[in-house]
Design an enzyme around this catalytic site. Sequence first.
Site, PDB file in Angstrom:
ATOM      1  NE  ARG A  66     -18.500  15.548 -11.659  1.00 18.24           N
ATOM      2  CZ  ARG A  66     -17.197  15.521 -11.405  1.00 18.24           C
ATOM      3  NH1 ARG A  66     -16.537  16.640 -11.203  1.00 18.24           N
ATOM      4  NH2 ARG A  66     -16.538  14.385 -11.349  1.00 18.24           N
ATOM      5  CB  CYS A  81     -12.237   7.775 -13.223  1.00 13.17           C
ATOM      6  SG  CYS A  81     -13.273   9.234 -13.397  1.00 13.17           S
ATOM      7  CG  HIS A 118     -16.384   4.944 -12.295  1.00 19.26           C
ATOM      8  ND1 HIS A 118     -17.675   5.284 -12.029  1.00 19.26           N
ATOM      9  CD2 HIS A 118     -15.754   6.084 -12.679  1.00 19.26           C
ATOM     10  CE1 HIS A 118     -17.800   6.586 -12.201  1.00 19.26           C
ATOM     11  NE2 HIS A 118     -16.679   7.099 -12.607  1.00 19.26           N
TER      12      HIS A 118
HETATM   13  N1  GLN Z   1     -11.460  14.678 -10.799  1.00 25.05           N
HETATM   14  C1  GLN Z   1     -11.557  14.106 -12.074  1.00 25.05           C
HETATM   15  C2  GLN Z   1     -12.668  14.680 -12.938  1.00 25.05           C
HETATM   16  O1  GLN Z   1     -13.717  15.053 -12.455  1.00 25.05           O
HETATM   17  C3  GLN Z   1     -11.725  12.604 -11.933  1.00 25.05           C
HETATM   18  C4  GLN Z   1     -13.002  12.227 -11.298  1.00 25.05           C
HETATM   19  C5  GLN Z   1     -13.155  10.792 -11.027  1.00 25.05           C
HETATM   20  O2  GLN Z   1     -12.201  10.020 -10.803  1.00 25.05           O
HETATM   21  N2  GLN Z   1     -14.396  10.412 -10.986  1.00 25.05           N
HETATM   22  O3  GLN Z   1     -12.492  14.761 -14.128  1.00 25.05           O
END
Ligand code: GLN
Length: 251
Positions: A127, A93, A194
């Site tokens: 997201r 990630c 993850h």
């Molecule tokens: N900040 C990054 C995003 O939202 C990575 C997030 C994360 O590691 N979950 O794309």
Amino acid sequence: MRIRVGHLYPEYLNIYADRGNIAVLGRRAQLRGHELVVQPVSIGDSLEPGAHDLLYIGGGQDREQALVAPDLAGKGAALRAAVAGGTAALAVCGGYQLLGRGYRARDGSWLPGAALFPHETVAGERRMIGDVLLECRLGPGETRSVAGFENHAGRTVLDPGAEPLGRVVAGYGNDGVSGFEGCRVDRALGTYLHGPLLPRNPWLADWLLVQAIAHATRSPAEPLAPLPDELELLAHGVAAERARARGGRTA
Ligand code: GLN
């Protein structure tokens, strides 16, 4: 034997139980009579290209990524040299994003990366969250499935010809449109998945161990003795089913 792991920025990039991935590697190594020796490598620490058999970097939000990005970019040459020399790596990630050329965060700032993976990432409006199922081929002729969970705003675009970790069966993946998830360079794997990733994908944990051992022994990769993995495969099945029920997605 001792398998030397360099854990990059463990105090900054550690959301979604990323440490669970290390715990899985440690236990599966131990069950085969090997010892995992984990060394934190953080801001200001030097990274010696031959010093680790496996490098691990976990996830983090934009804030933590901004804190480590300049240091990580400074370690880029050493990191690329390590992987070119056969060191295995797993990046998850936020860490996966920062092992590319860089990440344009939600606030518009450009976070430089280590330029190991041939990709760039730009944060989007929405997201991309939920269970994911992938189809991966890390060895010739051998297709395996990987189940995990994604939660990211970043859209990662691979350079033409770059090798993804896998193809998305269900979920968004790198950018929600390409059908690719993750990236692979030699023995280094990057992914958005993850949950943590390795407890429910034991074959992938063993793939990484095999590569790390090959680096440590300077000999060709040899398969490890199989483990029963009943609970692990059950967990994989449940996660895969949840992802299938979710279906494909576009960003
Ligand atoms: N900040 C990054 C995003 O939202 C990575 C997030 C994360 O590691 N979950 O794309």
